[in-house]
Design an enzyme around this catalytic site. Structure first.
Site, PDB file in Angstrom:
ATOM      1  N   ASP A  81       0.862  -1.183   0.000  1.00  0.00           N
ATOM      2  CA  ASP A  81       0.000   0.000   0.000  1.00  0.00           C
ATOM      3  C   ASP A  81       0.897   1.231   0.000  1.00  0.00           C
ATOM      4  O   ASP A  81       2.088   1.140  -0.281  1.00  0.00           O
ATOM      5  CB  ASP A  81      -0.875  -0.025   1.263  1.00  0.00           C
ATOM      6  CG  ASP A  81      -2.207   0.676   1.095  1.00  0.00           C
ATOM      7  OD1 ASP A  81      -2.209   1.917   0.981  1.00  0.00           O
ATOM      8  OD2 ASP A  81      -3.241  -0.008   1.072  1.00  0.00           O
ATOM      9  N   HIS A 121      -3.361   6.264   3.670  1.00  0.00           N
ATOM     10  CA  HIS A 121      -4.142   5.094   3.280  1.00  0.00           C
ATOM     11  C   HIS A 121      -3.591   3.808   3.900  1.00  0.00           C
ATOM     12  O   HIS A 121      -4.336   3.000   4.478  1.00  0.00           O
ATOM     13  CB  HIS A 121      -4.146   4.996   1.752  1.00  0.00           C
ATOM     14  CG  HIS A 121      -5.120   4.028   1.185  1.00  0.00           C
ATOM     15  ND1 HIS A 121      -4.812   2.703   0.955  1.00  0.00           N
ATOM     16  CD2 HIS A 121      -6.398   4.191   0.753  1.00  0.00           C
ATOM     17  CE1 HIS A 121      -5.853   2.090   0.417  1.00  0.00           C
ATOM     18  NE2 HIS A 121      -6.837   2.976   0.290  1.00  0.00           N
ATOM     19  N   SER A 362     -11.030  -0.724  -0.353  1.00  0.00           N
ATOM     20  CA  SER A 362      -9.761  -0.607   0.368  1.00  0.00           C
ATOM     21  C   SER A 362      -9.931  -0.900   1.851  1.00  0.00           C
ATOM     22  O   SER A 362      -8.991  -1.377   2.504  1.00  0.00           O
ATOM     23  CB  SER A 362      -9.190   0.809   0.220  1.00  0.00           C
ATOM     24  OG  SER A 362      -8.640   1.010  -1.042  1.00  0.00           O
TER      25      SER A 362
END
Length: 587
Positions: A81, A121, A362
């Site tokens: 990620d 994220h 996600s």
């Protein structure tokens, strides 16, 4: 999801042996102040962040597993990620020392902590999987004792590249002991760059060889393309496509979602329905919880009902100068407070170390990765195939009234739930359903490993006289007979070529349905979705896509690909079905 009986009574003796050793200790430890807002872990219909309450029992079904010390202990989870803030106070104790990999040149090799204020994220994803539990601060992970590694595939040195995927998935020194790989990335491609058969093999062989031949469990986000196909800031999916309600971008158009080793995950919201953005498709395996957007109208003047429905509460980059909680003047990320947890003004937690705005597939993917860590703690000897099977077999059927979608001329475009010939319910919105942690862990404790894999190999038909693609009453069909002794299907991979020229961005007029030897119909590519196929094909062709709708059906026999021009009102065919190939995997 919550059950009418105490699922402790259904735990196997093996699970109880794991569990009882830590029950007293768990009760003595401190709690996690934000746990009550984590409806995806435990949902009694309580008020959370957002203007709507979650529907009772829409959660991961963890129930008493954490109390009985089933927390992912001993399982290493890799997060490919944006980098994870490895020193985050709610993550640091679970990060493997020197176990992460930073791909950015000129920075510490094992510290992928983001330097960009917007690079939150990966930290949010890691918190969903394995935030430390019972430490008196913040949140709790789905697998709060799992060990975490971060691979910053999306870093300061640019986007995700093939070499970063290979390193993080199997080839890197830090990836060698990863049992679960979470991949909250992918896309809704404007066109397909199809994997060749050799490229598929180049992925699947080393992926299967990891974990001493058991195979790492690769969990991947389905995509957020239900109403969007982004392209340089524009949405290529027109309103006419959106209005058909079949989903703009099918998850199988992201080619790595079709790999046999990958569990492709859709998102469910707090109402127990498909999250508004979640990409649909036959390549789905199961669903996790992704929620919606987590805004509250008292702070945020937003349009759209789903904006004020709950999102996922998890870790954020620390401090108020970065991450989702970034409210410094003149910043380019977030300029308004959106809910009670946001900013240093929050009376819930003013550290800005947490967010209530994480969503998307996600967010759904790491909920499934966390459940997988719990399963592998219960039985570390499970192969990736075993884990896939257990998650599908124990998943819960959400939104049982999912409506079928039809064309104005009456043609079925996307069915709701369909029960295949082996009795397995499957949905192009949810796969086999929402993962259930307690049911999966219980099944794992006594699971008999699947028999050896039987792979039919790629079989292809390319007739000299290609059948014309007619209306739904006169579709083109090609058939392939599979002789391999696949008693029970695990997955199907297929591809096709046509010389049918389509208009990119307009609704796709063609519908592709795969029919099993037992008669089950899988809508692999529905008509009226976004129309763009293989970039290098003059017609509408898809070199590689999967359907997972046939679990446990017999694989031997005749498989049929049926292609129709759904809006066609006369006999004037505009193209032909030139070839069809299929690969059947099972046991």
């Amino acid at each position: 999801m919550r059950h009418p009986i105490d699922k402790k009574t259904t735990l196997s003796l093996a699970l109880l042996a794991i569990a009882c050793s830590g029950a007293a200790q768990a009760q003595a430890q401190q709690g996690d102040p934000l746990y009550r807002y984590q409806w995806h872990l435990m949902n009694y219909g309580q008020s959370v962040l957002g203007d709507s309450k979650p529907a009772f029992a829409v959660d991961l079904g963890i129930d008493d597993l954490h109390d009985y010390n089933v927390r992912g202990k001993g399982v290493v989870v890799g997060v490919l990620d944006e980098g994870v803030e490895i020193a985050h106070p709610d993550l640091a104790a679970n990060m493997v020392p020197n176990g992460s990999r930073n791909f950015d040149p000129g920075r510490p090799l094992h510290d992928p902590t983001p330097t960009s204020p917007g690079g939150s994220h990966g930290t949010a994803v890691a918190g969903i999987i394995g935030a430390v539990g019972w430490n008196g601060i913040g949140v709790r992970g789905v697998a709060p004792a799992a060990r975490l590694k971060s691979f910053n595939g999306f870093g300061e040195s640019g986007g995700l590249s093939e070499d970063k995927i290979v390193y993080s998935w199997w080839d890197g020194a830090e990836s060698k002991d990863v049992a679960v790989s979470n991949n909250s990335w992918g896309g809704s491609p404007a066109f397909v760059l199809g994997l060749t058969q050799d490229q598929v093999a180049a992925y699947e062989r080393p992926m299967s060889a990891t974990r001493n031949g058991l195979g790492t469990v690769y969990v991947k986000a389905a995509g957020n393309g239900y109403a969007s196909v982004p392209f340089f800031g524009f949405n290529l999916c027109g309103q006419d496509v959106i209005d058909y309600n079949v989903g703009c971008s099918q998850t199988g158009l992201d080619q790595r979602n079709n790999l046999f080793n990958v569990i492709t995950v859709a998102a469910v919201n707090a109402a127990g329905k498909r999250s508004s953005y979640s990409s649909p498709g036959a390549a789905l395996w199961v669903s996790g919880l992704g929620g919606e957007y987590g805004h509250q109208r008292k702070y945020s003047n937003v349009a759209g009902a789903t904006r004020v429905d709950p999102a996922i509460v998890t870790t954020d980059l620390t401090g108020c100068a970065k991450g989702f909680n970034n409210y410094l003047p003149k910043n380019a990320w977030n300029l308004e407070r959106v809910n009670d947890l946001d900013s240093a003004q929050s009376t819930i937690d003013d550290s800005c170390n947490y967010t209530g705005m994480m969503n998307g597939t996600s967010a759904a993917s790491p909920t499934v990765a966390g459940v997988t860590a719990l399963v592998l703690q219960a039985n570390p000897k499970l192969s990736f195939r075993d884990v896939k099977y257990i998650l599908a077999a124990t998943a819960r059927k959400v939104d049982p009234g999912q409506p079928a979608v039809k064309h104005p001329n009456g043609t079925l475009l996307v069915p709701g739930w369909v029960t295949n010939a082996a009795g397995r319910p499957f949905s192009n919105w949810y796969g086999y359903g929402l993962v259930d942690a307690t049911a999966a862990v219980t099944r794992a404790g006594t699971f008999k490993p699947l028999p050896a894999l039987v792979d039919s190999g790629w079989q292809q038909v390319q007739p000299a006289s290609a059948p014309a693609i007619g209306s739904p009453a006169a579709p083109a069909t090609l058939k392939i007979s599979i002789a391999s002794a696949v008693r029970k299907v695990e997955s199907i991979q297929l591809g096709w070529t046509t010389d049918y020229a389509i208009t990119s961005g307009a609704p796709l007029p063609l519908q592709f349905v795969l029919i099993s030897p037992s008669g089950t119909r899988s809508h692999v590519m529905p008509a009226m979705s976004y129309g763009s196929g293989d970039l290098f094909s003059p017609g509408y062709s898809i070199p590689f896509i999967a359907s997972n709708a046939f679990l446990d059906e017999p694989g031997q026999g005749v498989w049929t690909l049926e292609v129709a021009d759904v809006p066609l009102a006369d006999a004037a065919s505009k193209g032909a079905l030139q070839s069809f190939k299929i690969r059947v995997l099972g046991h």
